[in-house]
Design an enzyme around this catalytic site. Structure first.
Site, PDB file in Angstrom:
ATOM      1  N   TYR A  50       0.847  -1.194   0.000  1.00 29.95           N
ATOM      2  CA  TYR A  50       0.000   0.000   0.000  1.00 29.95           C
ATOM      3  C   TYR A  50       0.876   1.236   0.000  1.00 29.95           C
ATOM      4  O   TYR A  50       2.046   1.201   0.367  1.00 29.95           O
ATOM      5  CB  TYR A  50      -0.990   0.017   1.175  1.00 29.95           C
ATOM      6  CG  TYR A  50      -0.375   0.301   2.518  1.00 29.95           C
ATOM      7  CD1 TYR A  50      -0.305   1.607   3.002  1.00 29.95           C
ATOM      8  CD2 TYR A  50       0.125  -0.727   3.305  1.00 29.95           C
ATOM      9  CE1 TYR A  50       0.256   1.871   4.243  1.00 29.95           C
ATOM     10  CE2 TYR A  50       0.688  -0.468   4.541  1.00 29.95           C
ATOM     11  CZ  TYR A  50       0.752   0.831   5.007  1.00 29.95           C
ATOM     12  OH  TYR A  50       1.311   1.097   6.223  1.00 29.95           O
ATOM     13  N   CYS A  51       0.297   2.338  -0.466  1.00 29.84           N
ATOM     14  CA  CYS A  51       0.944   3.648  -0.440  1.00 29.84           C
ATOM     15  C   CYS A  51      -0.134   4.643  -0.019  1.00 29.84           C
ATOM     16  O   CYS A  51      -1.125   4.265   0.584  1.00 29.84           O
ATOM     17  CB  CYS A  51       1.557   3.983  -1.797  1.00 29.84           C
ATOM     18  SG  CYS A  51       0.348   4.095  -3.129  1.00 29.84           S
ATOM     19  N   GLN A  52       0.027   5.890  -0.360  1.00 20.86           N
ATOM     20  CA  GLN A  52      -0.960   6.887   0.049  1.00 20.86           C
ATOM     21  C   GLN A  52      -2.265   6.762  -0.735  1.00 20.86           C
ATOM     22  O   GLN A  52      -3.339   6.836  -0.168  1.00 20.86           O
ATOM     23  CB  GLN A  52      -0.369   8.298  -0.086  1.00 20.86           C
ATOM     24  CG  GLN A  52      -1.131   9.378   0.642  1.00 20.86           C
ATOM     25  CD  GLN A  52      -1.116   9.199   2.159  1.00 20.86           C
ATOM     26  OE1 GLN A  52      -0.240   8.564   2.729  1.00 20.86           O
ATOM     27  NE2 GLN A  52      -2.108   9.754   2.825  1.00 20.86           N
TER      28      GLN A  52
END
Length: 124
Positions: free
Chosen positions: A84-86
């Protein structure tokens, strides 16, 4: 004008092709699906260290996308990898990079961390 249209067309074709390639490489999970499986997987936050320190999913390891190529050996190819990232863009790119190196069991969080409502840990 003609060149601009050709360039625009090429960008659109590239974007569409990348989107469909990414869908084949990585499974996008809803928050519920992600939450159901991430504890049995390698949970990787691909954001930069300062983003990670500001808040991350409990149990996540921070391997920023900018360092992934050098740190790939830290990941086991025989276990699922939840990324996941932003917002979901960088985790999609990370999945593509991992896929090219032979990793196959790849998942990422739809909408990224900004949509996450589960447990979060912050560095003090």
């Amino acid at each position: 004008m003609e060149i601009a249209l050709i360039v625009l067309g090429a960008i659109i074709v590239y974007s569409v092709a990348t989107y469909f390639m990414q869908r084949k490489m990585v499974k996008t999970l809803t928050q519920e699906e992600f939450r159901a499986g991430y504890r049995k997987a390698q949970l990787i936050d691909v954001r930069e260290p300062e983003e990670y320190a500001a808040g991350h999913i409990l149990g996540a390891r921070n391997i920023p996308l900018s360092q992934l190529r050098m740190r790939m050996k830290e990941l086991r190819p025989d276990q699922p990898i939840y990324l996941y990232c932003q917002s979901g863009l960088r985790s999609g790119r990370a999945a593509q990079m991992l896929y090219r190196k032979g990793y196959r069991d790849l998942y990422h969080l739809k909408g990224g961390f900004k949509q996450w409502t589960g447990k979060v840990k912050k560095k003090n």
